[in-house]
Motif scaffolding. Sequence first.
Motif, PDB file in Angstrom:
ATOM      1  N   UNK A  66      -3.993   6.585  14.989  1.00  0.00           N
ATOM      2  CA  UNK A  66      -4.753   7.259  13.942  1.00  0.00           C
ATOM      3  C   UNK A  66      -3.845   7.683  12.788  1.00  0.00           C
ATOM      4  N   UNK A  67      -2.634   8.099  13.123  1.00  0.00           N
ATOM      5  CA  UNK A  67      -1.677   8.468  12.088  1.00  0.00           C
ATOM      6  C   UNK A  67      -1.334   7.263  11.210  1.00  0.00           C
ATOM      7  N   UNK A  68      -1.223   6.095  11.832  1.00  0.00           N
ATOM      8  CA  UNK A  68      -0.939   4.883  11.059  1.00  0.00           C
ATOM      9  C   UNK A  68      -2.101   4.554  10.119  1.00  0.00           C
ATOM     10  N   UNK A  69      -3.332   4.741  10.596  1.00  0.00           N
ATOM     11  CA  UNK A  69      -4.506   4.485   9.750  1.00  0.00           C
ATOM     12  C   UNK A  69      -4.517   5.426   8.552  1.00  0.00           C
ATOM     13  N   UNK A  70      -4.316   6.706   8.813  1.00  0.00           N
ATOM     14  CA  UNK A  70      -4.328   7.687   7.723  1.00  0.00           C
ATOM     15  C   UNK A  70      -3.157   7.472   6.764  1.00  0.00           C
ATOM     16  N   UNK A  71      -1.996   7.121   7.309  1.00  0.00           N
ATOM     17  CA  UNK A  71      -0.831   6.870   6.460  1.00  0.00           C
ATOM     18  C   UNK A  71      -1.090   5.687   5.531  1.00  0.00           C
TER      19      UNK A  71
ATOM     20  N   UNK B 242      -4.029   4.787   4.390  1.00  0.00           N
ATOM     21  CA  UNK B 242      -4.947   5.233   3.361  1.00  0.00           C
ATOM     22  C   UNK B 242      -4.236   6.116   2.322  1.00  0.00           C
ATOM     23  N   UNK B 243      -3.273   6.902   2.774  1.00  0.00           N
ATOM     24  CA  UNK B 243      -2.499   7.728   1.826  1.00  0.00           C
ATOM     25  C   UNK B 243      -1.739   6.829   0.873  1.00  0.00           C
ATOM     26  N   UNK B 244      -1.139   5.756   1.397  1.00  0.00           N
ATOM     27  CA  UNK B 244      -0.395   4.840   0.541  1.00  0.00           C
ATOM     28  C   UNK B 244      -1.334   4.144  -0.460  1.00  0.00           C
ATOM     29  N   UNK B 245      -2.531   3.799  -0.016  1.00  0.00           N
ATOM     30  CA  UNK B 245      -3.486   3.141  -0.905  1.00  0.00           C
ATOM     31  C   UNK B 245      -3.951   4.082  -2.009  1.00  0.00           C
ATOM     32  N   UNK B 246      -4.160   5.357  -1.662  1.00  0.00           N
ATOM     33  CA  UNK B 246      -4.625   6.308  -2.663  1.00  0.00           C
ATOM     34  C   UNK B 246      -3.489   6.802  -3.544  1.00  0.00           C
ATOM     35  N   UNK B 247      -2.274   6.749  -2.984  1.00  0.00           N
ATOM     36  CA  UNK B 247      -1.147   7.233  -3.773  1.00  0.00           C
ATOM     37  C   UNK B 247      -0.753   6.253  -4.842  1.00  0.00           C
TER      38      UNK B 247
END
Length: 237
Positions: free
Chosen positions: A225-230, A232-237
């Motif tokens: 789950x951390x990999x999934x959220x990470x 998404x953070x990279x995509x939004x960042x």
Amino acid sequence: MNPADVAQTAMAAPTADLTLIGLFLQASIVVKIIMVGLILASVWVWAIIIDKTILFGRMKRQMDRFESTFWSGQSLEELYRSLASRPNHAMAAIFVAAMREWKRSYEGGARSFSGLTQRLDKVMDVTITREVERLERGLLVLATVGSAGPFIGLFGTVVGIMTSFQSIAASKNTSLAVVAPGIAEALFATAIGLFAAIPATIFYNKFVSQVNRQALRLEGFADEFSAILSRQIDERG
């Protein structure tokens, strides 16, 4: 005393009640306390065993269902809304805690998300620790009874044997009728101690193994789950 007198004394001695209830009632006060304590410990042990067996079985089914839903492609927002009010098992609690931190950061208008991944990992680690502690609750009782039960029963055995020697000294008679009650009382105390300790030891080892497996499963889900959220953070960042 000639053999005839010994035989007559043995015949005149009252017959001891060697039933389980009789052995308990005839025991000294010290042995009675030991027996009652071991019986209560055994009841406590079996209550924990039944509770943990139900808990681990229910938790496994809930986690299986959650993972099936999680990987089915359902929106994380929808899944979060359905679980946010009451996560009912460990994996759901990890998911809700991470999503809550995620939403708090984005909805709070944070200017930088560089530390969000670390915060998410920390939140999930704390939740895992809390859930593992909940799973381990009561296992200390099993470990204590499993290790101390035989020695407590052995103490009752020693007291029972001492009672037998005192009976021999008082009656000056070594017949089985005099010795048997104390020996039986001693063996009964030992049996109760083993009856409490054996299942406590067996199920303690079993439950510790299950806790370790569940902890590894939770950590694996947290990493995924951390990999999934990470990502998404990279995509939004």
